[in-house]
Design a protein around this motif. Sequence first.
Motif, PDB file in Angstrom:
ATOM      1  N   GLU A   1     -80.334 -19.249  31.606  1.00 26.69           N
ATOM      2  CA  GLU A   1     -81.132 -19.686  32.806  1.00 26.69           C
ATOM      3  C   GLU A   1     -81.607 -18.569  33.667  1.00 26.69           C
ATOM      4  OE1 GLU A   1     -79.003 -22.786  34.378  1.00 26.69           O
ATOM      5  OE2 GLU A   1     -79.313 -24.356  32.850  1.00 26.69           O
ATOM      6  N   THR A   2     -81.128 -18.401  34.784  1.00 28.85           N
ATOM      7  CA  THR A   2     -81.394 -17.134  35.518  1.00 28.85           C
ATOM      8  C   THR A   2     -80.104 -16.170  35.649  1.00 28.85           C
ATOM      9  OG1 THR A   2     -80.765 -18.234  37.715  1.00 28.85           O
ATOM     10  CG2 THR A   2     -83.042 -18.796  36.969  1.00 28.85           C
ATOM     11  N   ARG A   3     -79.133 -16.470  35.198  1.00 31.50           N
ATOM     12  CA  ARG A   3     -77.946 -15.601  35.298  1.00 31.50           C
ATOM     13  C   ARG A   3     -77.997 -14.498  33.990  1.00 31.50           C
ATOM     14  NH1 ARG A   3     -76.977 -20.922  35.823  1.00 31.50           N
ATOM     15  NH2 ARG A   3     -76.195 -21.230  33.647  1.00 31.50           N
ATOM     16  N   LYS A   4     -77.593 -13.313  34.130  1.00 30.94           N
ATOM     17  CA  LYS A   4     -77.375 -12.441  33.596  1.00 30.94           C
ATOM     18  C   LYS A   4     -76.105 -12.576  32.699  1.00 30.94           C
ATOM     19  CE  LYS A   4     -77.081  -7.328  33.631  1.00 30.94           C
ATOM     20  NZ  LYS A   4     -77.360  -5.854  34.346  1.00 30.94           N
ATOM     21  N   ILE A   5     -76.000 -12.144  31.474  1.00 31.92           N
ATOM     22  CA  ILE A   5     -74.823 -12.558  30.757  1.00 31.92           C
ATOM     23  C   ILE A   5     -74.496 -11.410  29.738  1.00 31.92           C
ATOM     24  CG2 ILE A   5     -75.733 -13.886  28.955  1.00 31.92           C
ATOM     25  CD1 ILE A   5     -73.255 -15.679  29.224  1.00 31.92           C
ATOM     26  N   SER A   6     -75.429 -10.177  29.720  1.00 32.54           N
ATOM     27  CA  SER A   6     -74.996  -9.127  29.140  1.00 32.54           C
ATOM     28  C   SER A   6     -75.852  -7.934  29.919  1.00 32.54           C
ATOM     29  CB  SER A   6     -75.537  -9.270  27.663  1.00 32.54           C
ATOM     30  OG  SER A   6     -75.271  -7.817  26.867  1.00 32.54           O
ATOM     31  N   GLY A   7     -74.924  -6.739  29.973  1.00 33.90           N
ATOM     32  CA  GLY A   7     -75.393  -5.600  30.609  1.00 33.90           C
ATOM     33  C   GLY A   7     -75.943  -4.608  29.392  1.00 33.90           C
ATOM     34  N   THR A   8     -76.857  -4.024  29.321  1.00 29.98           N
ATOM     35  CA  THR A   8     -77.250  -3.272  28.457  1.00 29.98           C
ATOM     36  C   THR A   8     -78.119  -1.653  29.139  1.00 29.98           C
ATOM     37  OG1 THR A   8     -79.652  -4.196  28.221  1.00 29.98           O
ATOM     38  CG2 THR A   8     -77.937  -5.083  26.956  1.00 29.98           C
ATOM     39  N   GLY A   9     -78.250  -0.919  28.117  1.00 26.36           N
ATOM     40  CA  GLY A   9     -78.799   0.336  28.242  1.00 26.36           C
ATOM     41  C   GLY A   9     -78.997   1.259  27.227  1.00 26.36           C
ATOM     42  N   ALA A  10     -79.879   2.206  27.200  1.00 21.66           N
ATOM     43  CA  ALA A  10     -80.071   3.068  26.238  1.00 21.66           C
ATOM     44  C   ALA A  10     -80.451   4.420  26.642  1.00 21.66           C
ATOM     45  CB  ALA A  10     -81.307   2.565  25.449  1.00 21.66           C
ATOM     46  N   ALA A  11     -80.207   5.615  25.798  1.00 22.20           N
ATOM     47  CA  ALA A  11     -80.265   6.805  26.140  1.00 22.20           C
ATOM     48  C   ALA A  11     -80.405   7.754  25.121  1.00 22.20           C
ATOM     49  CB  ALA A  11     -79.322   7.554  27.242  1.00 22.20           C
ATOM     50  N   GLU A  12     -81.181   8.813  25.032  1.00 23.89           N
ATOM     51  CA  GLU A  12     -81.172   9.799  24.150  1.00 23.89           C
ATOM     52  C   GLU A  12     -79.851  10.726  24.256  1.00 23.89           C
ATOM     53  OE1 GLU A  12     -84.819  11.897  23.789  1.00 23.89           O
ATOM     54  OE2 GLU A  12     -86.047  10.086  23.782  1.00 23.89           O
ATOM     55  N   ILE A  13     -79.291  10.674  23.233  1.00 20.67           N
ATOM     56  CA  ILE A  13     -78.115  11.465  23.295  1.00 20.67           C
ATOM     57  C   ILE A  13     -78.067  12.514  21.858  1.00 20.67           C
ATOM     58  CG2 ILE A  13     -75.406  11.683  23.103  1.00 20.67           C
ATOM     59  CD1 ILE A  13     -75.369   9.235  25.014  1.00 20.67           C
ATOM     60  N   GLY A  14     -78.156  13.846  22.019  1.00 19.84           N
ATOM     61  CA  GLY A  14     -78.190  14.547  20.871  1.00 19.84           C
ATOM     62  C   GLY A  14     -79.575  14.560  20.130  1.00 19.84           C
ATOM     63  N   ASP A  15     -79.517  14.293  19.037  1.00 16.65           N
ATOM     64  CA  ASP A  15     -80.768  13.875  18.083  1.00 16.65           C
ATOM     65  C   ASP A  15     -80.822  12.442  17.894  1.00 16.65           C
ATOM     66  OD1 ASP A  15     -81.668  16.317  17.861  1.00 16.65           O
ATOM     67  OD2 ASP A  15     -80.255  16.627  16.099  1.00 16.65           O
ATOM     68  N   CYS A  16     -80.047  11.421  18.753  1.00 17.11           N
ATOM     69  CA  CYS A  16     -80.002  10.087  18.630  1.00 17.11           C
ATOM     70  C   CYS A  16     -80.498   9.444  19.711  1.00 17.11           C
ATOM     71  CB  CYS A  16     -78.687   9.635  18.124  1.00 17.11           C
ATOM     72  SG  CYS A  16     -78.004  10.410  16.590  1.00 17.11           S
ATOM     73  N   VAL A  17     -80.839   7.904  19.629  1.00 15.32           N
ATOM     74  CA  VAL A  17     -80.943   6.970  20.586  1.00 15.32           C
ATOM     75  C   VAL A  17     -79.609   6.281  20.558  1.00 15.32           C
ATOM     76  CG1 VAL A  17     -82.355   4.915  21.336  1.00 15.32           C
ATOM     77  CG2 VAL A  17     -83.413   6.816  20.393  1.00 15.32           C
ATOM     78  N   VAL A  18     -79.054   5.922  21.650  1.00 13.42           N
ATOM     79  CA  VAL A  18     -77.659   5.204  21.812  1.00 13.42           C
ATOM     80  C   VAL A  18     -78.127   3.937  22.719  1.00 13.42           C
ATOM     81  CG1 VAL A  18     -75.619   5.083  22.731  1.00 13.42           C
ATOM     82  CG2 VAL A  18     -76.157   7.128  21.418  1.00 13.42           C
ATOM     83  N   PHE A  19     -78.065   2.875  22.222  1.00 15.35           N
ATOM     84  CA  PHE A  19     -77.998   1.655  22.872  1.00 15.35           C
ATOM     85  C   PHE A  19     -76.845   1.111  23.067  1.00 15.35           C
ATOM     86  CE2 PHE A  19     -78.630  -3.067  22.101  1.00 15.35           C
ATOM     87  CZ  PHE A  19     -79.138  -3.497  23.086  1.00 15.35           C
ATOM     88  N   VAL A  20     -76.312   0.503  24.150  1.00 15.49           N
ATOM     89  CA  VAL A  20     -75.140   0.047  24.457  1.00 15.49           C
ATOM     90  C   VAL A  20     -75.285  -1.339  25.398  1.00 15.49           C
ATOM     91  CG1 VAL A  20     -73.960   2.384  24.431  1.00 15.49           C
ATOM     92  CG2 VAL A  20     -74.864   1.689  26.579  1.00 15.49           C
ATOM     93  N   GLY A  21     -74.108  -2.110  25.063  1.00 16.91           N
ATOM     94  CA  GLY A  21     -74.370  -3.336  26.010  1.00 16.91           C
ATOM     95  C   GLY A  21     -72.863  -4.134  25.654  1.00 16.91           C
ATOM     96  N   ASN A  22     -72.753  -5.217  26.227  1.00 10.34           N
ATOM     97  CA  ASN A  22     -71.602  -5.933  26.304  1.00 10.34           C
ATOM     98  C   ASN A  22     -71.679  -7.530  26.199  1.00 10.34           C
ATOM     99  OD1 ASN A  22     -72.530  -6.507  28.704  1.00 10.34           O
ATOM    100  ND2 ASN A  22     -70.633  -5.683  30.003  1.00 10.34           N
ATOM    101  N   LEU A  23     -70.744  -8.077  25.494  1.00 12.44           N
ATOM    102  CA  LEU A  23     -70.418  -9.487  25.593  1.00 12.44           C
ATOM    103  C   LEU A  23     -69.705  -9.870  26.875  1.00 12.44           C
ATOM    104  CD1 LEU A  23     -69.922 -10.862  21.971  1.00 12.44           C
ATOM    105  CD2 LEU A  23     -71.917 -11.060  23.156  1.00 12.44           C
ATOM    106  N   ILE A  24     -69.929 -10.511  27.753  1.00 10.73           N
ATOM    107  CA  ILE A  24     -68.995 -10.529  28.980  1.00 10.73           C
ATOM    108  C   ILE A  24     -68.112 -12.030  28.628  1.00 10.73           C
ATOM    109  CG2 ILE A  24     -68.820 -11.003  31.539  1.00 10.73           C
ATOM    110  CD1 ILE A  24     -71.628  -9.708  31.521  1.00 10.73           C
ATOM    111  N   VAL A  25     -67.128 -11.854  28.308  1.00 14.79           N
ATOM    112  CA  VAL A  25     -65.959 -13.068  28.460  1.00 14.79           C
ATOM    113  C   VAL A  25     -65.555 -13.521  29.727  1.00 14.79           C
ATOM    114  CG1 VAL A  25     -63.772 -13.857  27.402  1.00 14.79           C
ATOM    115  CG2 VAL A  25     -65.039 -12.138  26.000  1.00 14.79           C
TER     116      VAL A  25
END
Length: 354
Positions: free
Chosen positions: A134-158
């Motif tokens: 609905e209007t409630r966030k249930i996963s925090g995510t982010g991305a960044a370039e680290i070295g020669d890679c793109v890193v995508f991170v996030g969570n399942l919030i129990v």
Amino acid sequence: MGKTMNLYNLGKIPWEESQLIYHALGYMGQEALSLVSPASPYVCIGYNQDAEQEVDLKYCEENNIPVFRREVGGGAVYLDGNQLFYQVILRMDNPAVTKNKGLFYKKMLQPVIAVYRHIGIEAQYKPINDVIVETRKISGTGAAEIGDCVVFVGNLIVDFDYKTMSRVLRVPDEKFRDKVHKTLRDNLSTIRREIGNEKASHWDETTLNTLLAKEFEKVLGPLSASDRDTALDQKMDDLRARMINDAWLFQKGKKWTKGRDIKIRQGTNLRHKVHKAPGGLIRADIEIIEGRMGRVSLSGDFFCYPAKAIDWLESGLNGIRFHDVETFLDSFYKEKRIETPGITIKDWLTVLSD
């Protein structure tokens, strides 16, 4: 994407390793999916933030809560074992890495949405990088370039400790802290809140991580269960020496010079502003929802007549878009015959503008 990627399904690990592993994999140029959870709580700040401004460091020290600066942007967050982290590390030349951030986030969040739906939560993608119910966030995510890679991170919030999250942040006063706590509860949800404790108990960490791996495989291609090797451990140790110290944590970040702004979720912020007008000090705490004002709290040492004028003003501002505030204030002063000696509409706009 026919090449098999490593899957590090590690479960609970020391808090610092839950951060160091994806940084290490990025700098090593090693594509992988890492599934981890911190064995103990900590606070994690964004790469561009100022630790002393964002976090109540004294409280964290007194309560043995470490603070870590990641190389991914975003805001300060309280993290613990009730949050299960997925970390996708992709080389820049991987076809899954697109220049369009919206498309990249949408694609990478499909496995997360699929897991939530599998357990009975109608999660949806909200641009640019949120998963909501609905209007409630249930996963925090982010991305960044680290070295020669793109890193995508996030969570399942129990589950989520709203009280501690609001406590570890540095805020102007306790009244604002209460607003942070309430706004967090209104806008951030968890598996337990959505389906109840009994149903949530059927989805333990192992089961949820297994589901995540299965769904990410549909996006990333074949995954091969792997253990950390000597090279990865060595790189993590190298980064530990660089990142677990005061020089890294206290490097200068972005400072708020006109108040305090805390992002709750995409489209929802809490803002605190102060302005010293000739007629007295004005304080404004503003909830911002999708470009409109939500709850507004005004205070200070100024004189206002009639006494109910501030209540009327707070009520009238609720729901207004920022570009309409000046027109509203002009009408408000004329219709209500308000008197605020030494405080003009321009003064109000200083604390009420976007």
